[in-house]
Design a protein around this motif. Structure first.
Motif, PDB file in Angstrom:
ATOM      1  N   LEU A 185      -6.426  -3.198 -13.778  1.00 23.31           N
ATOM      2  CA  LEU A 185      -5.736  -4.060 -12.809  1.00 23.31           C
ATOM      3  C   LEU A 185      -6.185  -5.505 -12.979  1.00 23.31           C
ATOM      4  O   LEU A 185      -7.314  -5.774 -13.382  1.00 23.31           O
ATOM      5  CB  LEU A 185      -6.023  -3.597 -11.385  1.00 23.31           C
ATOM      6  N   GLN A 200       1.091  -4.651  -6.539  1.00 26.63           N
ATOM      7  CA  GLN A 200      -0.236  -4.747  -5.933  1.00 26.63           C
ATOM      8  C   GLN A 200      -0.715  -3.346  -5.590  1.00 26.63           C
ATOM      9  O   GLN A 200      -0.089  -2.654  -4.791  1.00 26.63           O
ATOM     10  CB  GLN A 200      -0.179  -5.618  -4.672  1.00 26.63           C
ATOM     11  N   LEU A 201      -1.808  -2.927  -6.192  1.00 28.91           N
ATOM     12  CA  LEU A 201      -2.315  -1.565  -6.011  1.00 28.91           C
ATOM     13  C   LEU A 201      -3.628  -1.510  -5.273  1.00 28.91           C
ATOM     14  O   LEU A 201      -4.033  -0.471  -4.802  1.00 28.91           O
ATOM     15  CB  LEU A 201      -2.453  -0.882  -7.377  1.00 28.91           C
ATOM     16  N   ASP A 202      -4.346  -2.601  -5.183  1.00 26.18           N
ATOM     17  CA  ASP A 202      -5.621  -2.621  -4.461  1.00 26.18           C
ATOM     18  C   ASP A 202      -5.467  -3.343  -3.156  1.00 26.18           C
ATOM     19  O   ASP A 202      -4.777  -4.255  -2.987  1.00 26.18           O
ATOM     20  CB  ASP A 202      -6.682  -3.350  -5.287  1.00 26.18           C
ATOM     21  N   GLU A 227       0.806  -1.220   0.000  1.00 25.75           N
ATOM     22  CA  GLU A 227       0.000   0.000   0.000  1.00 25.75           C
ATOM     23  C   GLU A 227       0.843   1.275   0.000  1.00 25.75           C
ATOM     24  O   GLU A 227       0.340   2.362  -0.278  1.00 25.75           O
ATOM     25  CB  GLU A 227      -0.991   0.012   1.174  1.00 25.75           C
ATOM     26  N   GLY A 248      -6.257  -6.773  -8.636  1.00 27.32           N
ATOM     27  CA  GLY A 248      -5.754  -5.680  -7.816  1.00 27.32           C
ATOM     28  C   GLY A 248      -4.306  -5.316  -8.065  1.00 27.32           C
ATOM     29  O   GLY A 248      -3.741  -4.499  -7.354  1.00 27.32           O
ATOM     30  N   GLU A 267      -7.812   4.796 -17.230  1.00 28.80           N
ATOM     31  CA  GLU A 267      -6.964   4.093 -16.271  1.00 28.80           C
ATOM     32  C   GLU A 267      -5.748   4.950 -15.921  1.00 28.80           C
ATOM     33  O   GLU A 267      -5.105   5.529 -16.799  1.00 28.80           O
ATOM     34  CB  GLU A 267      -6.477   2.761 -16.854  1.00 28.80           C
TER      35      GLU A 267
END
Length: 128
Positions: A115, A126-128, A63, A118, A103
Protein backbone atom coordinates in the motif's frame (compact mmCIF):
# COMPACT_ATOMS: atom_id res chain seq x y z
CA UNK A 1 -31.01 -0.82 6.01
CA UNK A 2 -33.48 1.92 5.09
CA UNK A 3 -32.85 5.04 2.98
CA UNK A 4 -32.98 7.07 6.20
CA UNK A 5 -30.28 4.87 7.74
CA UNK A 6 -28.14 5.39 4.63
CA UNK A 7 -28.59 9.16 4.80
CA UNK A 8 -27.49 9.17 8.45
CA UNK A 9 -24.54 6.84 7.88
CA UNK A 10 -23.22 8.67 4.83
CA UNK A 11 -23.74 12.27 5.88
CA UNK A 12 -20.48 14.15 6.44
CA UNK A 13 -18.22 11.21 5.52
CA UNK A 14 -15.86 10.67 2.64
CA UNK A 15 -17.35 8.51 -0.12
CA UNK A 16 -15.46 6.59 -2.77
CA UNK A 17 -16.73 4.90 -5.93
CA UNK A 18 -16.54 1.13 -5.68
CA UNK A 19 -18.14 0.31 -9.04
CA UNK A 20 -19.24 2.03 -12.23
CA UNK A 21 -22.04 0.52 -14.28
CA UNK A 22 -25.40 1.02 -15.94
CA UNK A 23 -28.18 2.47 -13.77
CA UNK A 24 -30.15 -0.75 -13.24
CA UNK A 25 -27.02 -2.68 -12.28
CA UNK A 26 -25.99 0.11 -9.89
CA UNK A 27 -29.42 0.05 -8.26
CA UNK A 28 -29.25 -3.73 -7.86
CA UNK A 29 -25.81 -3.47 -6.27
CA UNK A 30 -27.00 -0.76 -3.87
CA UNK A 31 -29.98 -2.94 -2.91
CA UNK A 32 -27.62 -5.86 -2.24
CA UNK A 33 -25.38 -3.59 -0.17
CA UNK A 34 -28.31 -2.36 1.89
CA UNK A 35 -29.44 -5.97 2.47
CA UNK A 36 -25.92 -6.64 3.82
CA UNK A 37 -26.06 -3.51 6.04
CA UNK A 38 -23.50 -1.66 3.92
CA UNK A 39 -24.61 1.94 3.32
CA UNK A 40 -24.32 2.79 -0.38
CA UNK A 41 -25.86 5.11 -2.92
CA UNK A 42 -25.97 5.68 -6.67
CA UNK A 43 -24.29 8.74 -8.17
CA UNK A 44 -24.30 9.79 -11.82
CA UNK A 45 -20.80 10.19 -13.20
CA UNK A 46 -20.44 13.28 -15.34
CA UNK A 47 -18.67 12.58 -18.61
CA UNK A 48 -17.60 15.40 -20.88
CA UNK A 49 -16.76 13.18 -23.85
CA UNK A 50 -19.16 13.44 -26.80
CA UNK A 51 -21.20 10.30 -27.35
CA UNK A 52 -20.40 8.92 -23.91
CA UNK A 53 -23.14 6.67 -22.55
CA UNK A 54 -24.46 7.50 -19.07
CA UNK A 55 -22.48 5.88 -16.28
CA UNK A 56 -23.40 5.57 -12.65
CA UNK A 57 -21.16 4.99 -9.67
CA UNK A 58 -21.96 3.15 -6.48
CA UNK A 59 -20.51 5.21 -3.63
CA UNK A 60 -19.53 3.75 -0.26
CA UNK A 61 -17.31 4.63 2.68
CA UNK A 62 -13.67 3.67 2.05
CA UNK A 63 -13.74 1.09 4.84
CA UNK A 64 -16.72 -0.67 3.18
CA UNK A 65 -14.84 -1.30 -0.09
CA UNK A 66 -13.64 -4.80 0.87
CA UNK A 67 -17.15 -5.77 2.02
CA UNK A 68 -18.60 -4.65 -1.33
CA UNK A 69 -15.87 -6.55 -3.18
CA UNK A 70 -16.72 -9.70 -1.21
CA UNK A 71 -20.41 -9.14 -1.94
CA UNK A 72 -19.72 -8.79 -5.68
CA UNK A 73 -17.57 -11.90 -5.64
CA UNK A 74 -20.27 -13.88 -3.82
CA UNK A 75 -22.94 -12.70 -6.29
CA UNK A 76 -20.67 -13.77 -9.18
CA UNK A 77 -20.10 -17.21 -7.65
CA UNK A 78 -23.85 -17.59 -7.03
CA UNK A 79 -24.55 -16.78 -10.69
CA UNK A 80 -21.96 -19.33 -11.82
CA UNK A 81 -23.58 -21.95 -9.60
CA UNK A 82 -27.06 -21.07 -10.94
CA UNK A 83 -25.79 -21.54 -14.50
CA UNK A 84 -24.43 -24.97 -13.60
CA UNK A 85 -20.82 -24.03 -14.32
CA UNK A 86 -19.51 -25.36 -11.00
CA UNK A 87 -18.83 -29.12 -11.02
CA UNK A 88 -21.31 -31.06 -8.89
CA UNK A 89 -20.13 -31.62 -5.34
CA UNK A 90 -17.61 -28.81 -5.33
CA UNK A 91 -18.14 -25.42 -3.82
CA UNK A 92 -16.79 -22.30 -5.51
CA UNK A 93 -13.79 -20.94 -3.65
CA UNK A 94 -13.90 -17.37 -2.39
CA UNK A 95 -10.43 -17.49 -0.88
CA UNK A 96 -8.19 -14.65 -1.98
CA UNK A 97 -4.65 -15.93 -2.46
CA UNK A 98 -1.76 -13.81 -1.31
CA UNK A 99 0.95 -12.90 -3.78
CA UNK A 100 4.41 -14.42 -3.42
CA UNK A 101 5.56 -11.40 -1.39
CA UNK A 102 2.64 -11.89 1.04
CA UNK A 103 0.57 -8.92 -0.14
CA UNK A 104 -3.17 -9.48 -0.55
CA UNK A 105 -4.70 -8.34 -3.85
CA UNK A 106 -6.72 -5.12 -3.93
CA UNK A 107 -10.46 -5.91 -3.86
CA UNK A 108 -11.10 -3.31 -6.56
CA UNK A 109 -8.38 -3.96 -9.15
CA UNK A 110 -6.57 -7.13 -8.04
CA UNK A 111 -3.11 -5.55 -7.76
CA UNK A 112 -1.01 -7.37 -5.14
CA UNK A 113 1.51 -4.74 -4.07
CA UNK A 114 2.39 -2.82 -0.91
CA UNK A 115 0.00 0.00 0.00
CA UNK A 116 1.01 3.61 -0.59
CA UNK A 117 -0.22 5.83 2.26
CA UNK A 118 -2.84 3.18 3.06
CA UNK A 119 -4.15 3.01 -0.52
CA UNK A 120 -3.73 0.60 -3.43
CA UNK A 121 -0.67 1.60 -5.45
CA UNK A 122 -2.52 0.95 -8.73
CA UNK A 123 -6.13 2.18 -8.41
CA UNK A 124 -5.89 4.32 -5.27
CA UNK A 125 -8.61 2.54 -3.26
CA UNK A 126 -8.09 3.53 0.38
CA UNK A 127 -7.65 0.30 2.34
CA UNK A 128 -6.15 1.45 5.64
Amino acid sequence: MTPEDVTKALSDVELVPCAEMALMDARRLVDACLDADVPALVHREACSKPGCSPKFQVLVRPEDGPRVAALLQQRWMDSIAREGLVPAGSAPSLATPAAEDGELPCPACGTAAPLVAGACSDCGLQLD
